[in-house]
Design an enzyme around this catalytic site. Structure first.
Site, short mmCIF file in Angstrom:
data_model
loop_
_atom_site.label_atom_id
_atom_site.label_comp_id
_atom_site.label_asym_id
_atom_site.label_seq_id
_atom_site.Cartn_x
_atom_site.Cartn_y
_atom_site.Cartn_z
N ASP A 18 0.72 -1.60 0.02
CA ASP A 18 0.01 -0.11 -0.06
C ASP A 18 1.07 1.28 -0.09
O ASP A 18 0.72 2.05 -1.07
CB ASP A 18 -0.87 0.12 1.16
CG ASP A 18 -1.95 -0.94 1.11
OD1 ASP A 18 -1.83 -2.20 0.90
OD2 ASP A 18 -3.34 -0.47 1.24
N ARG A 97 -0.29 4.11 17.27
CA ARG A 97 -0.40 5.05 16.19
C ARG A 97 -0.33 6.72 16.73
O ARG A 97 0.29 7.41 15.86
CB ARG A 97 -2.23 5.01 15.82
CG ARG A 97 -2.41 3.77 15.01
CD ARG A 97 -1.48 3.35 14.11
NE ARG A 97 -1.95 2.50 13.13
CZ ARG A 97 -0.85 1.38 12.94
NH1 ARG A 97 0.19 1.41 13.23
NH2 ARG A 97 -1.44 0.34 11.92
N ASP A 126 -7.90 3.24 12.22
CA ASP A 126 -6.48 3.78 12.17
C ASP A 126 -6.31 5.16 11.67
O ASP A 126 -5.62 5.97 12.02
CB ASP A 126 -5.56 2.80 11.26
CG ASP A 126 -4.93 1.68 12.19
OD1 ASP A 126 -4.81 1.89 13.66
OD2 ASP A 126 -4.31 1.02 11.58
N SER A 183 -0.37 -8.13 4.73
CA SER A 183 0.56 -7.96 5.65
C SER A 183 0.07 -7.86 7.29
O SER A 183 -1.19 -7.57 7.64
CB SER A 183 1.64 -6.80 5.44
OG SER A 183 0.86 -5.35 5.54
#
Length: 189
Positions: A18, A97, A126, A183
């Site tokens: 990505d 995050r 996220d 992933s």
């Protein structure tokens, strides 16, 4: 910023499918891209990710070690209050995050970036975690969220398969395949 670009963007980069495709897409849109990787304790070949980002076209790559602040300011307090998602799961990815966003904003400020970018999907939590942290730290920062951009969505309407095709067309080296396109996030938690 040079006259030939739309401005500098700091991309949260992992080296995966990505963000590698997003890096190239941003460059093709006319942005100068600075890549940012956070070391949260995950097993990662940071040197390989840095070389890949530079090969794809990043102007610079920053790799910031945020393990100490991640553990001391986020993990320990979560453990102390027994913070679990639905009473079952540790919050490793969620907790990572805010310190990632904080370090990314520091790099964006150092580099004079007008915007930050990430590879979060437009339907997950996220993006909210990153963007609230970005805006809390620097309210004026522009956020480029490709998975919410209509042009990006149209180009990559086939999801991971479209990304794999784009990577192949653009010469972006990836380890993902059509049979194994996903992933997993890792960190100390």
């Amino acid at each position: 910023m040079t006259e030939s670009t739309k401005g500098k963007v700091c991309l949260a980069y992992s080296g995966g499918l990505d963000t590698s495709c997003i890096l190239k897409w941003l460059i093709n849109q006319g942005y100068e891209v600075i890549c940012f990787l956070a070391d949260c304790g995950q097993e990662e070949d940071f040197k390989a990710a840095e070389q890949k980002a530079l090969k794809v076209g990043a102007k610079k790559v920053y790799i910031e070690d945020i393990k100490k602040e991640f553990v001391e300011e986020f993990c320990w307090p979560a453990i102390q209050c027994n913070a679990l998602y639905e009473g079952l799961y540790l919050l490793g990815t969620s907790l990572a995050r805010p310190p990632i966003a904080r370090a990314q904003i520091r790099v964006a400020q150092k580099e004079g970036c007008f915007a930050v970018s990430h590879g979060c999907t437009g339907k997950g939590n996220d993006q909210v975690r990153f963007e609230l942290a970005f805006k809390a730290l620097q309210p004026s920062i522009k956020v480029i969220a490709p998975w919410r951009d209509p042009a990006f969505l149209e180009k990559f309407a086939g999801g991971r398969n479209s990304l794999l095709e784009y990577a192949s067309q653009q010469g972006i080296p990836v380890t993902s395949t059509k049979s194994k396109p996903w992933s997993m996030d890792e960190n100390l938690a």
